[in-house]
Design a protein around this motif. Structure first.
Motif, mmCIF file in Angstrom:
data_model
loop_
_atom_site.group_PDB
_atom_site.id
_atom_site.type_symbol
_atom_site.label_atom_id
_atom_site.label_comp_id
_atom_site.label_asym_id
_atom_site.label_seq_id
_atom_site.Cartn_x
_atom_site.Cartn_y
_atom_site.Cartn_z
ATOM 1 N N THR A 144 -1.094 6.261 -9.663
ATOM 2 C CA THR A 144 -1.286 6.150 -8.224
ATOM 3 C C THR A 144 -0.457 5.002 -7.666
ATOM 4 O O THR A 144 -0.091 4.071 -8.381
ATOM 5 N N SER A 145 -0.188 5.069 -6.387
ATOM 6 C CA SER A 145 0.301 3.904 -5.663
ATOM 7 C C SER A 145 -0.900 3.035 -5.301
ATOM 8 O O SER A 145 -2.057 3.453 -5.456
ATOM 9 N N LYS A 146 -0.654 1.820 -4.853
ATOM 10 C CA LYS A 146 -1.742 0.944 -4.446
ATOM 11 C C LYS A 146 -2.495 1.569 -3.269
ATOM 12 O O LYS A 146 -1.901 1.989 -2.280
ATOM 13 N N GLY A 147 -3.818 1.660 -3.411
ATOM 14 C CA GLY A 147 -4.657 2.187 -2.339
ATOM 15 C C GLY A 147 -4.613 3.691 -2.169
ATOM 16 O O GLY A 147 -5.187 4.220 -1.209
ATOM 17 N N ALA A 148 -3.972 4.415 -3.091
ATOM 18 C CA ALA A 148 -3.773 5.855 -2.922
ATOM 19 C C ALA A 148 -5.047 6.648 -3.169
ATOM 20 O O ALA A 148 -5.994 6.194 -3.813
ATOM 21 N N LYS A 175 -7.161 2.459 -14.390
ATOM 22 C CA LYS A 175 -6.111 1.469 -14.628
ATOM 23 C C LYS A 175 -5.434 1.095 -13.311
ATOM 24 O O LYS A 175 -5.731 1.642 -12.254
ATOM 25 N N ALA A 176 -4.511 0.155 -13.412
ATOM 26 C CA ALA A 176 -3.843 -0.378 -12.227
ATOM 27 C C ALA A 176 -2.896 0.639 -11.612
ATOM 28 O O ALA A 176 -2.390 1.534 -12.292
ATOM 29 N N GLU A 217 0.826 -1.203 0.000
ATOM 30 C CA GLU A 217 0.000 0.000 0.000
ATOM 31 C C GLU A 217 0.871 1.268 0.000
ATOM 32 O O GLU A 217 1.871 1.358 0.712
ATOM 33 N N ASN A 218 0.467 2.216 -0.824
ATOM 34 C CA ASN A 218 0.958 3.593 -0.769
ATOM 35 C C ASN A 218 2.473 3.721 -0.965
ATOM 36 O O ASN A 218 3.107 4.565 -0.357
ATOM 37 N N ILE A 219 3.044 2.889 -1.836
ATOM 38 C CA ILE A 219 4.488 2.935 -2.070
ATOM 39 C C ILE A 219 4.768 3.380 -3.504
ATOM 40 O O ILE A 219 4.302 2.771 -4.463
ATOM 41 N N ASP A 266 -8.181 8.134 -7.270
ATOM 42 C CA ASP A 266 -7.912 7.081 -6.299
ATOM 43 C C ASP A 266 -7.648 5.769 -7.016
ATOM 44 O O ASP A 266 -7.802 5.658 -8.230
ATOM 45 N N ASP A 267 -7.193 4.792 -6.279
ATOM 46 C CA ASP A 267 -6.951 3.462 -6.813
ATOM 47 C C ASP A 267 -8.286 2.731 -6.871
ATOM 48 O O ASP A 267 -8.719 2.122 -5.891
ATOM 49 N N ALA A 268 -8.947 2.807 -8.033
ATOM 50 C CA ALA A 268 -10.241 2.156 -8.234
ATOM 51 C C ALA A 268 -10.110 0.957 -9.170
ATOM 52 O O ALA A 268 -11.067 0.552 -9.819
ATOM 53 N N TRP A 269 -8.927 0.392 -9.232
ATOM 54 C CA TRP A 269 -8.626 -0.712 -10.143
ATOM 55 C C TRP A 269 -9.559 -1.899 -9.909
ATOM 56 O O TRP A 269 -9.621 -2.427 -8.806
ATOM 57 N N GLY A 270 -10.304 -2.277 -10.935
ATOM 58 C CA GLY A 270 -11.169 -3.444 -10.873
ATOM 59 C C GLY A 270 -12.513 -3.208 -10.220
ATOM 60 O O GLY A 270 -13.361 -4.115 -10.188
ATOM 61 N N LEU A 271 -12.761 -2.008 -9.707
ATOM 62 C CA LEU A 271 -14.039 -1.709 -9.056
ATOM 63 C C LEU A 271 -15.161 -1.711 -10.093
ATOM 64 O O LEU A 271 -15.067 -1.058 -11.124
#
Length: 469
Positions: A97-101, A158-159, A55-57, A116-121
């Motif tokens: 974005t970073s993961k969960g950003a 996107k991812a 997360e967040n890296i 935000d990280d909306a990947w796959g939502l």
């Protein structure tokens, strides 16, 4: 399979020919001089990578051209404001974005377009990537304090770690000589990753977290206190005239849905002047889809969002083509054979099917009506089992041979760049998509071919990997 067809009514579209652009500002990201008092969380970098498993890296590298914000729960960053201020404006930029950003783009410092990280939502809200954030009223009951947000029409996200492109056309609020507001701000349009997600949205007031009172002009503001995010190619263009609107068009759009697993055979345009004439597009309830070239056993593209626009295929006499309705990731610039027989890993890839004995054997369906493609090449029957991931984040692929064979290689990707991130994970193009090989896979070879990079791997009897985008 059910062919779910929707004939959409006439919709408002933008006529951008009526837009008059003043001299735009492409922000030079050699340093932070375009911004007011940048906090310590902001820096410029030559490259940046996200960690899909943490997360967040974000991991920046030395150089310039990319604006990076690193904000953590222990050390929150700060928002960034441009020195220049704007009224009616077109804003265009890339971000990752970073993961969960979580971040945001504030027009005039007051009207937030959410990042935000909306990947796959599957179903995005105003709180998710591309949403117009809520307004806020602390005097209301708790459940009613947030109001007025607008969700994107579809989730085109996107991812983490992949560049996303956004274009915003914004109309500033107008005030009379006494300072009284006489017209509200308006989002004329927002396109995210090639998909229009908002049109003609009136903003009746500033969104939550606004910098201050509404006014005729203000800075572009990038949120920096909620998570790690990066930006590049920031272009801000004042508008001296707003886009004109026209109602409808000559064609009544025909959209094909994929609420359940669905397929459509059609032509697919891979690139300008490049067409696959034996293609099939596959989509499902995950709101992710792909197109496959039956003449070469090649994945052409994948996308998140709606399934297929079949207007050019069915309207009037039609031309046989269909178009993806979502945010497209291209996997190839032209259809080429997925499998080749090579003397070694540096041997030239086959230009066509001559001498390969290739012919397609169609596909078989599983119990959920999902296809696995079959073809014959080099005396072997190949099964190419392509599946949309259950979380909608990409595609899995398992290629198996009927009998073991020596000297067969598989073309995983051809792209402008290939970056080896370790542990079987590769980043393709200008951070366009990822390939993750299954544990125990042979080590791929990155090689030069016709000014591009190819990622190839020895086949063995079975190959498994995922494409994440």
């Amino acid at each position: 399979m059910n062919l779910n067809v929707t004939k959409a009514g006439l919709t408002a579209t933008l006529w951008l020919c009526g837009t008059v652009l003043a001299l735009g500002q492409r922000i030079d990201l050699k340093d932070l001089s375009a911004f007011k008092n940048p906090g310590s969380s902001w820096s410029v970098a030559g490259n940046v990578f996200a960690d899909l498993n943490a997360e967040n890296i974000l991991k920046p590298t030395k150089g310039d051209g990319i604006l990076v914000n690193q904000s953590t729960a222990k050390k929150a960053g700060s928002d960034l404001y441009t020195v220049n201020e704007y009224g009616d404006v077109a804003v265009e930029l890339d971000y990752l974005t970073s993961k969960g950003a979580n971040s945001g783009i504030y027009l005039q410092g007051n009207y937030e377009i959410q990042i935000d990280d909306a990947w796959g939502l599957r179903n995005a809200t105003s709180h998710n990537n591309g949403g117009i954030y809520q307004r806020w009223d602390d005097s209301k009951p708790e459940a009613e304090k947030g109001y007025g947000g607008v969700a994107p029409r579809q989730n085109a996200s996107k991812a983490p770690g992949l560049w996303q492109h956004i274009k915003i056309v914004f109309q500033a609020p107008k005030f009379d000589a006494a300072g009284k507001k006489i017209s509200n701000a308006k989002i004329i349009s927002i396109d995210l990753n090639g998909v229009t997600i908002h049109e003609n949205v009136e903003l009746f007031g500033a969104t939550r977290g606004a910098a201050g009172a509404e006014k005729a002009s203000g800075p572009l503001r990038l949120q920096g206190d909620h998570g790690s995010v990066a930006f590049k190619n920031i272009s801000i263009t004042p508008l001296t005239a707003l886009p004109k609107m026209r109602q409808g068009n000559d064609d009544d759009p025909i959209y094909i849905n994929a609420e359940s697993n669905n397929m459509l055979r059609s032509f697919v345009d891979v690139a300008p002047g490049v067409r696959s004439v034996h293609a099939i597009s596959v989509g499902g309830p995950e709101k992710t889809a792909y197109s496959y070239d039956l003449d070469n056993g090649t994945l052409l593209q994948g996308w998140h969002g709606g399934f297929v626009d079949a207007t050019p295929m069915f309207h009037d006499r039609g031309n046989g083509t269909s178009r993806a309705l979502g945010s497209v990731t291209h996997f190839t610039a032209k259809p080429v054979l997925a499998i080749a027989k090579l003397a070694n890993a540096q041997d030239k890839w086959n230009a066509d099917t001559t001498g390969t004995g290739f012919f397609t054997k169609g596909y078989i369906l599983d119990s959920q009506e999902r296809p696995a493609f079959k073809y014959y090449i080099y005396g072997n029957t190949v099964t190419d089992d392509v599946k949309i991931l259950a979380n909608g984040q990409g595609i899995s692929r398992e290629i198996s041979l009927e009998k073991p064979a020596e000297g067969l290689y598989f073309l995983l990707a051809s792209a402008a760049a290939v970056e080896d991130l370790g542990n079987g994970l590769y980043l393709l193009g200008d951070k366009a998509y990822y390939i993750q090989l299954a544990d125990g896979s042979a080590k791929p070879v990155i090689r030069d071919a016709d000014g591009r990079k190819q990622l190839i791997v020895a086949m063995g009897s079975k190959l498994s990997y995922t494409l994440l985008f």
